[in-house]
Design an enzyme around this catalytic site. Structure first.
Site, PDB file in Angstrom:
ATOM      1  CE  LYS A  57      27.124   1.589 -49.032  1.00 33.03           C
ATOM      2  NZ  LYS A  57      26.790   2.682 -49.970  1.00 33.03           N
ATOM      3  CB  SER A  82      27.507  -0.759 -57.101  1.00 31.99           C
ATOM      4  OG  SER A  82      27.046   0.056 -56.045  1.00 31.99           O
ATOM      5  CD  GLU A 208      12.980   3.172 -52.846  1.00 32.63           C
ATOM      6  OE1 GLU A 208      13.858   2.317 -52.660  1.00 32.63           O
ATOM      7  OE2 GLU A 208      11.774   2.950 -52.750  1.00 32.63           O
ATOM      8  N   GLY A 212      13.649   2.949 -59.104  1.00 30.43           N
ATOM      9  CA  GLY A 212      13.765   1.713 -58.316  1.00 30.43           C
ATOM     10  C   GLY A 212      13.165   1.901 -56.951  1.00 30.43           C
ATOM     11  CG  ASP A 214      13.751  -1.755 -53.830  1.00 33.43           C
ATOM     12  OD1 ASP A 214      14.299  -0.826 -54.447  1.00 33.43           O
ATOM     13  OD2 ASP A 214      14.240  -2.275 -52.813  1.00 33.43           O
ATOM     14  CB  SER A 308      24.985   9.286 -48.772  1.00 34.18           C
ATOM     15  OG  SER A 308      24.638   9.367 -50.135  1.00 34.18           O
TER      16      SER A 308
HETATM   17  C1  LIG Z   1      25.625   2.919 -50.425  1.00 34.50           C
HETATM   18  C2  LIG Z   1      25.231   4.303 -50.651  1.00 34.50           C
HETATM   19  C3  LIG Z   1      23.918   4.727 -50.436  1.00 34.50           C
HETATM   20  C4  LIG Z   1      22.813   3.778 -50.011  1.00 34.50           C
HETATM   21  O1  LIG Z   1      23.083   3.228 -48.752  1.00 34.50           O
HETATM   22  P1  LIG Z   1      22.299   1.940 -48.209  1.00 34.50           P
HETATM   23  O2  LIG Z   1      22.870   1.693 -46.867  1.00 34.50           O
HETATM   24  O3  LIG Z   1      22.547   0.823 -49.165  1.00 34.50           O
HETATM   25  O4  LIG Z   1      20.853   2.285 -48.190  1.00 34.50           O
HETATM   26  C5  LIG Z   1      23.635   6.063 -50.596  1.00 34.50           C
HETATM   27  N1  LIG Z   1      24.587   6.948 -50.990  1.00 34.50           N
HETATM   28  C6  LIG Z   1      25.858   6.576 -51.214  1.00 34.50           C
HETATM   29  C7  LIG Z   1      26.847   7.601 -51.646  1.00 34.50           C
HETATM   30  C8  LIG Z   1      26.232   5.240 -51.044  1.00 34.50           C
HETATM   31  O5  LIG Z   1      27.490   4.870 -51.269  1.00 34.50           O
END
Ligand SMILES: *Cc1c(COP(=O)(O)O)cnc(C)c1O
Length: 322
Positions: A57, A82, A208, A212, A214, A308
């Site tokens: 992010k 969050s 996902e 959830g 969606d 991620s």
């Molecule tokens: C935010 C996040 C996601 C999901 O990312 P999106 O761009 O909302 O789809 C996945 N893994 C981690 C660690 C995140 O912080």
């Protein structure tokens, strides 16, 4: 209010890569011979758990804040999140010398709240099961003249997130399949822009939480499906719906959406810890959890997986994998 920005393209991902260069880490792409032997596929992991503040992010946040004009910089940024988006905005704002206000759920992991405050941001709490964080964020933006940067549905955020897949393909060459975690779709849509341009034959999959789905339903029904906040250990993917920008890109460029159960996420956390010696948060395991299950279909092929993030309390980590 600024006018609606045009949808991002691959050129915006390239521009974002230039803006974050020297600020974001170029994270490693790692492999596991043991896993490849077990599955018959070849896995390439883009390890965003080693990114600054511990998740991809930072890429989108830093890119978005780098695009602010002088007046926006002076007033500052507001974000609702969050967790990881909050830390990403807080750190980016600190690096770029602007004030940040973050709207966070009152049950957000303690490590994420502490880190956000540690980067100098003001934290405003809300109840994620009864209050609307978007409304709170918008009200703060209006009252204080701040620029709201949403966690996923923003062209500059999407373009920034796309740099992770761009780097992965630069680092490991063309891929046959790319698996990406899916919450609101910022990472998936940005990844799709990069992968479509750099590896045109690569199949692109979102993953996902089973609780959830969606995004999967939206993809299949051709409209944005809204759900109640799902209860899953993947706290970074407890989103209730995709965004307008992210959905348009996902329906155009993504091949399918899969899901992973909480039990599969825990198995993946164990795999990363035991075999690859790294701590990955539950949400960060989504892409691998599904890719591992589907690997028999990809024997002999090159599979990219975006890991991620790695922000999880150590106590919580031990409870989950113990
Ligand atoms: C935010 C996040 C996601 C999901 O990312 P999106 O761009 O909302 O789809 C996945 N893994 C981690 C660690 C995140 O912080």
């Amino acid at each position: 209010m600024t006018a609606k920005l045009p949808a991002p393209t691959y050129a915006d991902v390239v521009a974002a890569a230039g803006r974050i260069d020297g600020h974001a880490h170029r994270t490693p792409s790692l492999t596991s011979r043991l896993l490849d032997d077990e599955t018959g596929a070849r896995f390439f992991f883009k390890c965003e758990n080693f990114q600054r503040m511990g998740a991809f992010k930072f890429r989108g946040a830093f890119n978005a804040l780098s695009c602010f004009d002088a007046a926006q910089r002076k007033a500052g940024v507001v974000a609702f999140s969050s967790g990881n988006h909050a830390q990403a905005i807080a750190l980016s704002a600190q690096l770029l010398g602007m004030p940040a206000t973050i709207v966070m759920p009152n049950d957000a992991p303690a490590i994420k709240v502490a880190a956000t405050k540690g980067y100098g941001a003001e934290v405003v709490h809300y109840d994620r099961y009864t209050e609307d964080r978007e409304a709170i964020g918008k009200r703060l933006a209006q009252e204080r003249g701040l620029t709201l940067i949403p966690p996923y549905d923003h062209p500059h955020v999407i373009a920034g997130q796309g740099t992770a897949a761009m780097e992965l393909i630069e680092q490991c060459g063309p891929l046959d399949a790319l698996f990406v975690c899916l919450g609101g779709g910022g990472l998936l849509s940005g990844s799709a822009l990069a992968a479509r341009a750099l590896a045109p034959d690569c199949k692109i999959f979102g993953v996902e939480p089973e609780a959830g789905n969606d995004g999967q339903r939206s993809f299949r029904e051709g409209r944005i499906v809204h759900i109640d906040t799902p209860r899953t250990i993947a706290d970074g993917a407890q989103t209730q719906h995709l965004g307008d920008y992210t959905f348009d890109i996902i329906r155009r460029d993504v091949d399918d959406i899969h899901t992973a159960s909480d039990a599969e996420l825990v198995e993946a956390m164990r795999f990363f810890a035991e075999r690859m010696k790294m701590i990955v948060e539950p949400t960060g395991c989504l892409a691998f959890a599904a890719a591992r299950r589907l690997a028999p279909q990809w024997a002999g092929k090159r599979i990219g997986v975006i890991v991620s993030g790695g922000n999880v309390d150590l106590k919580r980590f031990c409870e989950l994998v113990g």
